[in-house]
Motif scaffolding. Sequence first.
Motif, PDB file in Angstrom:
ATOM      1  N   THR A   3       0.841  -1.187   0.000  1.00  0.00           N
ATOM      2  CA  THR A   3       0.000   0.000   0.000  1.00  0.00           C
ATOM      3  C   THR A   3       0.877   1.238   0.000  1.00  0.00           C
ATOM      4  O   THR A   3       2.054   1.187   0.370  1.00  0.00           O
TER       5      THR A   3
ATOM      6  N   ARG B 213     -14.248   4.457  -2.285  1.00  0.00           N
ATOM      7  CA  ARG B 213     -13.720   3.097  -2.266  1.00  0.00           C
ATOM      8  C   ARG B 213     -13.395   2.671  -0.847  1.00  0.00           C
ATOM      9  O   ARG B 213     -13.019   3.494  -0.009  1.00  0.00           O
ATOM     10  N   GLU B 214     -13.541   1.403  -0.600  1.00  0.00           N
ATOM     11  CA  GLU B 214     -13.116   0.782   0.660  1.00  0.00           C
ATOM     12  C   GLU B 214     -11.793   0.067   0.472  1.00  0.00           C
ATOM     13  O   GLU B 214     -11.046  -0.132   1.426  1.00  0.00           O
ATOM     14  N   ASN B 215     -11.521  -0.338  -0.784  1.00  0.00           N
ATOM     15  CA  ASN B 215     -10.292  -1.059  -1.112  1.00  0.00           C
ATOM     16  C   ASN B 215      -9.665  -0.455  -2.360  1.00  0.00           C
ATOM     17  O   ASN B 215     -10.347   0.154  -3.191  1.00  0.00           O
ATOM     18  N   TYR B 216      -8.355  -0.629  -2.491  1.00  0.00           N
ATOM     19  CA  TYR B 216      -7.675  -0.246  -3.718  1.00  0.00           C
ATOM     20  C   TYR B 216      -8.072  -1.210  -4.836  1.00  0.00           C
ATOM     21  O   TYR B 216      -8.520  -2.328  -4.587  1.00  0.00           O
ATOM     22  N   ARG B 217      -7.894  -0.776  -6.078  1.00  0.00           N
ATOM     23  CA  ARG B 217      -8.034  -1.656  -7.227  1.00  0.00           C
ATOM     24  C   ARG B 217      -6.643  -2.055  -7.686  1.00  0.00           C
ATOM     25  O   ARG B 217      -5.711  -1.244  -7.637  1.00  0.00           O
TER      26      ARG B 217
ATOM     27  N   GLY C  49      -5.195  -9.860  -5.664  1.00  0.00           N
ATOM     28  CA  GLY C  49      -6.471  -9.417  -5.137  1.00  0.00           C
ATOM     29  C   GLY C  49      -7.615 -10.330  -5.496  1.00  0.00           C
ATOM     30  O   GLY C  49      -7.508 -11.244  -6.302  1.00  0.00           O
TER      31      GLY C  49
ATOM     32  N   GLU D 125      -9.805  -6.709  -6.450  1.00  0.00           N
ATOM     33  CA  GLU D 125      -9.921  -5.974  -5.197  1.00  0.00           C
ATOM     34  C   GLU D 125      -8.611  -6.064  -4.441  1.00  0.00           C
ATOM     35  O   GLU D 125      -8.167  -7.144  -4.058  1.00  0.00           O
TER      36      GLU D 125
ATOM     37  N   PRO E 199      -5.701  -4.179  -1.447  1.00  0.00           N
ATOM     38  CA  PRO E 199      -5.686  -3.967   0.007  1.00  0.00           C
ATOM     39  C   PRO E 199      -6.722  -2.947   0.457  1.00  0.00           C
ATOM     40  O   PRO E 199      -7.185  -2.102  -0.324  1.00  0.00           O
ATOM     41  N   LYS E 200      -7.074  -2.998   1.721  1.00  0.00           N
ATOM     42  CA  LYS E 200      -8.083  -2.105   2.299  1.00  0.00           C
ATOM     43  C   LYS E 200      -7.514  -0.703   2.481  1.00  0.00           C
ATOM     44  O   LYS E 200      -6.337  -0.517   2.763  1.00  0.00           O
TER      45      LYS E 200
END
Length: 816
Positions: free
Chosen positions: A667, A705-709, A714, A728, A730-731
């Motif tokens: 991240t 967003r709640e998570n990265y793309r 993922g 999907e 990491p958060k």
Amino acid sequence: MNRITFERWFPSALKALFFSVLVLPMVSLKAQDKSHQPDHALFEAKIRPLLVSHCSSCHASEAKQPKGKLRVDKLLPEFADVANRERWQEVLKRIKAREMPPKSEPRPPDKDILVLTDWIAGRLESIPAKNAGQGRVALRRLNRIEYENTVRDLLGVDIDLREMLPPDSSANGFDNNAEALHASSFLIDRYLEAADTALGVAIANLPQPPVFKKRLLLKDERAVKVSTESVYLQREDALVMYSSSHWNAITVGQFYPQDRGKYRIRISAFGHQSADKPVTFRVDAGPMLMGTKNHLVGYFDVPADKPKVIEFVDHFEARNHIRIAPHGLANAQTVVKLGAEKYDGAGLAVQWVDVEGPLHDVWPPESHRRIFGDLPQASSPVYNDGRRVEVVSKNPEADVERIMRDFVRRAFRRQVSDDEVRPFINLVNKKLAEKYSFEQAVRVGLKSVLVSPDFLFLREKPGKLGEFALANRLSYFLWSTMPDDELLALAGQQKLNQPDVLRGQVERLLKHPKAAAFTENFVGQWLGLRDIDFTAPDFRLYPEFDEMLKTSMVGETQLFFKELLNNDLSLTNFVASDFTFLNERLAKHYGIPGVEGPQLRKVMLPADSHRGGVLTMGSVLKVTANGTSTSPVVRGAWVLDRILGTPPSPPPPGIGAVEPDIRGATTIREQLAKHRQIATCASCHTKIDPPGFALESFDVIGGWRENYRSVGNGKPVTIGGRRMPYAEGPKIDPADELPDGRKFRNIDEFKQLLLKDKDQLDRSLAIQLLTYATGAAPAAGDKSEVELIVKKVREKNDGLRSLVHEIVQSKAFQTK
């Protein structure tokens, strides 16, 4: 007159003027800089001991600190030196922000801090006063937008001239800043061509063009007839377009105007098989060739099975077209797979397109009459083709004087003396003596005016602005163009500088349609909206991005600014508001229900929405990201600079940028944690990173967003039964801590922390507006004036319109 002939005259006649305008002021400024004598005695007696006592342990030895860090033992009291003065400004900023000394070091007594900060502030504020002979704003050239607008209003022509000129540089965030607007022989050459083009359009040398009026059917378009893919359905009463693909849009080639001008377009259309839902389509206008610049006319919606006529008037150059493109329908492959006859999805049914134009109320047009009035025309001896005509005069001497006096006065945007007009009149008379025709001789004079310094520059004398200089500064601030007759008349009557009159004119200008330029140009640069096309989102990561979303994003921000301006709403709305401007496309992107149609309108935000304020608008979030990833560093620095007015220092030399990992292995927070371990980076990143992390809940195109793309590691993502090309990742973790220890968990809490210091928000925007309004950033000596503006605005509930008024009423605005 050809350009070679003109250029033979131009150097001898105008080079001296350009030298006096551009060079002599710089010489006088350098001479005045010598007057800044440092106060060594006071510095050595009171200031240096404080620096040695409280700062030297960390800032006086390269052995104890990384290379590039500020050395207080190298600081000198010479504030006239720009580089040295900037170091002192950095010291003052760090001390006032309580960043220095760091928390790990003992804090000096308040009295010592006060002595040091008062001394630095006093020395900084003394600089402009000693440069009073020059003024705080350098000689300012019209930027290319202002130039185009000014030519438009001077001649009465609708013409794109900015693309003929080189792009303007920016300083302090704006391209109307005097320090960035240089002049060169190359630029003058471009001005010569632009003047030729503008005069060629303004002066009518042909008979009035015939009006093209015809009803066109899309089924007759070549693109439809030769299409090998079944994406169009031929109904008896209309052509149905099923695909939203760019390649299946229809350019109306039957409309191929031979003459430039305004045309009225009417399109009759309805939704086909759209289940009682409206169908939206886009109309573009322009050359429609690869690599050419078209413009959006607008998005429109039509009801299901009930024809609706869309009508608009737009300007077209010769051989321009219009293009019709449905929005939100199927892709071409889906339609082709079934065939247009069997496809049961929604489509756009276009019955006909009516075209009428060019539209001229009178001939010769207004642009021609502004120059020559009602002087007659006769066959042109230059072209001799039987069609072209030229203006002729029975009394050339009197007509030349009348034409040139009026044109010079309007072009120079002030009263003019006989001595100023006489060289242009003499030039025209000289060309008449050389057997130029009357019109061609006058063109030489007009062109010379359009490349003269008094037209291209805003001439302001040091000290309090004169009435005409004030009229120009006000008009270019709010309209990005020359003053109109009413402003110039008030200036001529010596009334404009009266506070009540000036306030009334600000209100009049803000209510005028030309004030749209203020919103477009100021907001476009302050918030970076001009960079909306600088990057294109990666289609693998953001397949939902489209042109309508991008257009809606920019429109939201501009309408939001206009709403605050028109209704004098609080500046705090820029950080947090309970409303915004949405259409169906943008509302869907934000996850806000109940908004239908393509038109942007004011919408109250749900209580649980994370939107509100410019920080969470899609336009801002897109321009502060690249096409694949977001960076807390970039966004954090943007917030500090544009919203808080406390831009971070440049990174030390040799420190590489942090590149986000779009494959999902790490991240950005993990990467920045390592970056913060570098001592030279830590002090700045404690300020930069928090606002950036607060915005990490928003992706590259401003979606929540709640998570990265990621395109690598993922969990697979499926939406509406369709497997997405991204995974999907990491958060997201949007929590962090401000330098003063205050913590926040998300963007909502972060915005509330920003609202704790309303004065700084007001101060920041006041500085941005003052910079844009005057063409120069406020100097240290303007601090008291800025604080006075902030104080008065706070007394008026922090209103944006009130801020504009206080800017205009300020000494900084009314003084060079």
